[in-house]
Design a protein around this motif. Sequence first.
Motif, PDB file in Angstrom:
ATOM      1  N   SER A  18     -32.104  50.868  31.952  1.00  0.00           N
ATOM      2  CA  SER A  18     -31.321  49.631  32.024  1.00  0.00           C
ATOM      3  C   SER A  18     -32.040  48.523  32.785  1.00  0.00           C
ATOM      4  O   SER A  18     -31.469  47.486  33.072  1.00  0.00           O
ATOM      5  N   HIS A  19     -33.336  48.742  33.093  1.00  0.00           N
ATOM      6  CA  HIS A  19     -34.193  47.730  33.722  1.00  0.00           C
ATOM      7  C   HIS A  19     -33.701  47.314  35.109  1.00  0.00           C
ATOM      8  O   HIS A  19     -33.831  46.159  35.505  1.00  0.00           O
ATOM      9  N   THR A  20     -33.164  48.276  35.839  1.00  0.00           N
ATOM     10  CA  THR A  20     -32.724  48.007  37.206  1.00  0.00           C
ATOM     11  C   THR A  20     -33.520  48.829  38.221  1.00  0.00           C
ATOM     12  O   THR A  20     -33.124  48.937  39.381  1.00  0.00           O
ATOM     13  N   SER A  21     -34.660  49.383  37.806  1.00  0.00           N
ATOM     14  CA  SER A  21     -35.442  50.284  38.661  1.00  0.00           C
ATOM     15  C   SER A  21     -36.389  49.542  39.597  1.00  0.00           C
ATOM     16  O   SER A  21     -36.959  50.159  40.500  1.00  0.00           O
ATOM     17  N   GLY A  22     -36.586  48.234  39.383  1.00  0.00           N
ATOM     18  CA  GLY A  22     -37.545  47.478  40.171  1.00  0.00           C
ATOM     19  C   GLY A  22     -38.890  47.316  39.492  1.00  0.00           C
ATOM     20  O   GLY A  22     -39.751  46.591  39.992  1.00  0.00           O
ATOM     21  N   HIS A  23     -39.105  47.976  38.357  1.00  0.00           N
ATOM     22  CA  HIS A  23     -40.339  47.799  37.587  1.00  0.00           C
ATOM     23  C   HIS A  23     -40.252  46.523  36.746  1.00  0.00           C
ATOM     24  O   HIS A  23     -39.198  46.214  36.184  1.00  0.00           O
ATOM     25  N   GLU A  24     -41.363  45.818  36.651  1.00  0.00           N
ATOM     26  CA  GLU A  24     -41.416  44.614  35.820  1.00  0.00           C
ATOM     27  C   GLU A  24     -42.792  44.506  35.176  1.00  0.00           C
ATOM     28  O   GLU A  24     -43.806  44.837  35.791  1.00  0.00           O
ATOM     29  N   TYR A  25     -42.816  44.061  33.915  1.00  0.00           N
ATOM     30  CA  TYR A  25     -44.094  43.781  33.273  1.00  0.00           C
ATOM     31  C   TYR A  25     -44.829  42.696  34.057  1.00  0.00           C
ATOM     32  O   TYR A  25     -44.230  41.684  34.434  1.00  0.00           O
ATOM     33  N   GLU A  26     -46.130  42.881  34.245  1.00  0.00           N
ATOM     34  CA  GLU A  26     -46.890  41.954  35.063  1.00  0.00           C
ATOM     35  C   GLU A  26     -46.826  40.518  34.568  1.00  0.00           C
ATOM     36  O   GLU A  26     -46.792  39.573  35.358  1.00  0.00           O
ATOM     37  N   TRP A  27     -46.823  40.344  33.232  1.00  0.00           N
ATOM     38  CA  TRP A  27     -46.871  38.980  32.693  1.00  0.00           C
ATOM     39  C   TRP A  27     -45.566  38.217  32.874  1.00  0.00           C
ATOM     40  O   TRP A  27     -45.502  37.031  32.605  1.00  0.00           O
ATOM     41  N   PHE A  28     -44.543  38.895  33.390  1.00  0.00           N
ATOM     42  CA  PHE A  28     -43.306  38.199  33.763  1.00  0.00           C
ATOM     43  C   PHE A  28     -43.268  37.874  35.258  1.00  0.00           C
ATOM     44  O   PHE A  28     -42.326  37.222  35.713  1.00  0.00           O
ATOM     45  N   ASN A  29     -44.271  38.333  36.024  1.00  0.00           N
ATOM     46  CA  ASN A  29     -44.204  38.198  37.473  1.00  0.00           C
ATOM     47  C   ASN A  29     -45.551  37.749  38.041  1.00  0.00           C
ATOM     48  O   ASN A  29     -46.508  38.528  38.056  1.00  0.00           O
ATOM     49  N   PRO A  30     -45.640  36.515  38.540  1.00  0.00           N
ATOM     50  CA  PRO A  30     -46.910  36.006  39.068  1.00  0.00           C
ATOM     51  C   PRO A  30     -47.470  36.837  40.211  1.00  0.00           C
ATOM     52  O   PRO A  30     -48.704  36.972  40.337  1.00  0.00           O
ATOM     53  N   LEU A  31     -46.619  37.409  41.063  1.00  0.00           N
ATOM     54  CA  LEU A  31     -47.124  38.229  42.162  1.00  0.00           C
ATOM     55  C   LEU A  31     -47.849  39.466  41.638  1.00  0.00           C
ATOM     56  O   LEU A  31     -48.914  39.848  42.154  1.00  0.00           O
ATOM     57  N   LEU A  32     -47.284  40.096  40.619  1.00  0.00           N
ATOM     58  CA  LEU A  32     -47.929  41.274  40.046  1.00  0.00           C
ATOM     59  C   LEU A  32     -49.233  40.907  39.352  1.00  0.00           C
ATOM     60  O   LEU A  32     -50.217  41.657  39.414  1.00  0.00           O
TER      61      LEU A  32
END
Length: 377
Positions: free
Chosen positions: A101-115
Amino acid sequence: MIHCSGNLLYSKSIGKASMKEGRDLPFTDSTICIIASMTKLMTSVAVVQCVEQGKLDLDQDVRPMFPEMGRYGIISGFDDRTNQATFAPNDTPITLRMLLSHTSGHEYEWFNPLLEKWRASRGEEPWGGRTVADKLAVPLVFTPGTGFAYGAGHDWAGKAVEIATGITLEEFMRQHIWEPLGIENDVSFFPEKKENMKDRLADMSTLSDEGKPPATDVSDFDIRLGATDCLGGAGIFISPAAFYTFLSAVFRRDGRLMKPDSYAELFRPQLNSTTEQAFNDYLDSSAQNTEFLALGIPSTVRKTFSFAGMVTLSDQEGRSKKGTTYWAGLPGVIWFMDHEAGTYGTVFCQILPPMYPPILALHVEFQKAVLEIAEGK
């Protein structure tokens, strides 16, 4: 496209499956296509099947299965002067329910400048590597269970299926999804290795930098970015006809795949009030998120998320009814299930830029036309 009564409303294939010079391949309903994030629906079904079989638990901490998961903690900032990220520790469990359900804290890098900065500081490409662990062992972006971010939770979940069953995700899906539905010759994570599929593979095409035709060949584009693992979030190749067969089975809650309680869990909204608000804020937080993830649904329509996909919480005038479930994939592929109207469908193309707005607009018009037919207008 089909109505709940079983009446086929519309089916058509047009165009070419490749713009590659010397390859004259028409696009048909048997063309093998990459569906990218539409893979997630099939992986969700596989996970829920494992839960039904007693091999996985939706609410058990999966971190012991994956030593690499969350090992960096939660990224909290990045110092451009030192080229280093800062982190906060995380001891909160991560469950399959969160991953799906995308609530684990993982995010695709291209959606997040910090990553993205973190990856670059290590000399790595976003989502690089051959295995799921290589690609996904990235810092979390919030404490698990407290927010929403679109990421590769389904890839971790697919690996959980492999660990729990002792076979590859491809083999599990073949036994428990593809063969029961008779589509095993039209779907694979690695169709280039299948004699009966490799000659039917579509090539990716792209529009100009300005997003204008004519489309040109980019058959060297590797959507797996070198992966050798089965990617449960983005790695399936399948024909439109086979995916439609799968979609139809899920919509009709076909007993060959799961029991009624399992379907109820698949379609049930999984977000609480906090994470639902985070999801709606996430969709509105950037033009990229709105374009890629909202699927042309205006911000005035409240949304939530299920294991199957995004769920709208009110009617969209002329397009869909309350409770419609949607998801899509990078090369402009999309599916929807309007449970109240009794319609469901999918549209395939293989073109970049990802989720190109004019193509998405065509999908919206198509869904409106389907609803008109279903309502007899």
